[in-house]
Design a protein around this motif. Structure first.
Motif, PDB file in Angstrom:
ATOM      1  N   MET A 218       0.717  -1.403   0.047  1.00  0.00           N
ATOM      2  CA  MET A 218       0.063   0.468   0.073  1.00  0.00           C
ATOM      3  C   MET A 218       0.870   0.882  -0.350  1.00  0.00           C
ATOM      4  O   MET A 218       1.528   1.021   0.573  1.00  0.00           O
ATOM      5  N   ALA A 219       0.814   2.566  -0.978  1.00  0.00           N
ATOM      6  CA  ALA A 219       1.152   3.589  -0.973  1.00  0.00           C
ATOM      7  C   ALA A 219       0.130   4.242   0.205  1.00  0.00           C
ATOM      8  O   ALA A 219      -0.944   4.639   0.175  1.00  0.00           O
ATOM      9  N   HIS A 220       1.290   5.060   0.802  1.00  0.00           N
ATOM     10  CA  HIS A 220       0.783   6.852   1.155  1.00  0.00           C
ATOM     11  C   HIS A 220       1.084   7.588   0.332  1.00  0.00           C
ATOM     12  O   HIS A 220       2.180   8.431   0.116  1.00  0.00           O
ATOM     13  N   ILE A 221       0.104   8.458   0.472  1.00  0.00           N
ATOM     14  CA  ILE A 221       0.483   9.393  -0.488  1.00  0.00           C
ATOM     15  C   ILE A 221      -0.321  10.923  -0.314  1.00  0.00           C
ATOM     16  O   ILE A 221      -1.055  11.014   1.843  1.00  0.00           O
TER      17      ILE A 221
ATOM     18  N   GLU B  98      -2.269  13.969   4.811  1.00  0.00           N
ATOM     19  CA  GLU B  98      -1.152  13.768   4.164  1.00  0.00           C
ATOM     20  C   GLU B  98      -0.667  11.753   4.967  1.00  0.00           C
ATOM     21  O   GLU B  98      -1.814  11.854   5.582  1.00  0.00           O
ATOM     22  N   ASN B  99      -0.045  10.949   4.110  1.00  0.00           N
ATOM     23  CA  ASN B  99      -0.239   9.747   4.924  1.00  0.00           C
ATOM     24  C   ASN B  99      -1.477   8.862   3.938  1.00  0.00           C
ATOM     25  O   ASN B  99      -1.421   7.875   5.324  1.00  0.00           O
ATOM     26  N   LEU B 100      -2.105   9.639   3.523  1.00  0.00           N
ATOM     27  CA  LEU B 100      -3.131   8.725   2.992  1.00  0.00           C
ATOM     28  C   LEU B 100      -2.790   7.040   2.077  1.00  0.00           C
ATOM     29  O   LEU B 100      -1.552   7.272   1.158  1.00  0.00           O
TER      30      LEU B 100
ATOM     31  N   GLY C 280     -18.107   9.528   2.741  1.00  0.00           N
ATOM     32  CA  GLY C 280     -17.073   8.293   2.582  1.00  0.00           C
ATOM     33  C   GLY C 280     -15.618   8.565   1.832  1.00  0.00           C
ATOM     34  O   GLY C 280     -15.248   6.951   1.524  1.00  0.00           O
ATOM     35  N   ASN C 281     -15.105   9.534   1.134  1.00  0.00           N
ATOM     36  CA  ASN C 281     -14.531   9.552   0.554  1.00  0.00           C
ATOM     37  C   ASN C 281     -13.536   9.670   1.608  1.00  0.00           C
ATOM     38  O   ASN C 281     -13.104  10.718   2.346  1.00  0.00           O
ATOM     39  N   ALA C 282     -11.586   9.304   0.589  1.00  0.00           N
ATOM     40  CA  ALA C 282     -11.253  10.090   1.869  1.00  0.00           C
ATOM     41  C   ALA C 282     -10.699  11.091   1.990  1.00  0.00           C
ATOM     42  O   ALA C 282     -10.162  12.151   2.828  1.00  0.00           O
ATOM     43  N   VAL C 283     -10.752  11.436   1.132  1.00  0.00           N
ATOM     44  CA  VAL C 283     -10.728  13.401   0.769  1.00  0.00           C
ATOM     45  C   VAL C 283     -11.675  14.195   0.305  1.00  0.00           C
ATOM     46  O   VAL C 283     -12.473  13.585  -0.998  1.00  0.00           O
ATOM     47  N   GLN C 284     -12.947  14.091   1.209  1.00  0.00           N
ATOM     48  CA  GLN C 284     -13.883  15.537   0.789  1.00  0.00           C
ATOM     49  C   GLN C 284     -14.053  16.540   0.202  1.00  0.00           C
ATOM     50  O   GLN C 284     -13.830  17.604   1.448  1.00  0.00           O
TER      51      GLN C 284
END
Length: 224
Positions: free
Chosen positions: A1-4, A19-21, A32-36
């Motif tokens: 798994m990548a961290h972005i 950070e570090n998603l 429900g989105n990681a970035v809303q």
């Protein structure tokens, strides 16, 4: 798994950092989105970012208003540090300042960028002064900065024999077609201008349309 890491450069959420998603992630306006994002012009689930074969791949999830990376409309795109992602009124930058600075350093060391381009990158200037908010990141000039000058991509690895044969056939077709167009162009002696007749110009446009169709079908194979 990548961290972005993502930084919102413009839009209602300007200044927010993610950070570090851990991939895979989705970006959109709904919970429900990681970035809303607070942006009515983006879709409920607008894009997905996932890791595949050590690459970070962005996929547009059939959004209403589409997605641009470095100013170009995309359906599917490999992301690299410093890429600018535009969706709706929101503009995001992929990568931390350290990651982007390292990539810029590597580009300069490898000589992948013409010397006259090295000192005009708005992104490079932002990194040098340590300021993320001085420039208008939505303009075409910023999207075409040093980090975003296109260069030949690597061929995909791990293809099966059938897939490799299909790719070879596609590239051979485009090569033969472009060669026929080039061979038919008349270049006058001592002239710096190349002129082509309207029929060959239409051939070029037709080839561009074919490439656009291939890109659409690869990016969204389920679309009829």
């Amino acid at each position: 798994m990548a961290h972005i890491s993502l930084y919102v450069l413009d839009g209602a959420d300007r200044g927010r950092r993610y950070e570090n998603l851990v991939t895979p992630i989705t970006i959109g306006r709904e919970e429900g989105n990681a970035v809303q994002l607070n942006d009515e012009r983006i879709s409920r689930f607008h894009i997905k970012i996932q890791e595949d074969q050590d690459m970070l791949v962005l996929t547009d999830l059939d959004s209403t208003n589409g997605t641009r990376v470095n100013g170009e409309q995309v359906q599917l795109r490999i992301l690299r540090f410093g890429d600018i992602i535009s969706l709706g009124r929101s503009v995001l930058r992929y990568g931390t300042r350290e990651q982007i600075a390292q990539r810029l350093k590597e580009l300069r060391a490898a000589g992948d960028v013409p010397s006259e381009e090295l000192d005009i990158s708005p992104l490079a200037k932002q990194l040098e002064v340590g300021n993320d908010s001085d420039a208008d990141w939505t303009g075409a000039t910023q999207s075409r900065s040093t980090l975003h000058i296109p260069k030949p991509p690597d061929l995909p690895e791990g293809l099966g024999p059938g897939q490799a044969a299909q790719l070879s056939e596609l590239l051979e077709y485009l090569h033969l077609r472009s060669r026929a167009l080039i061979e038919g162009i008349d270049i006058p002696e001592e002239s710096s201008v190349v002129k082509i007749d309207i029929a060959r110009w239409q051939e070029i446009l037709d080839a561009q349309g074919l490439l656009a169709d291939y890109l659409r079908r690869i990016g969204d194979p389920d679309r009829p």
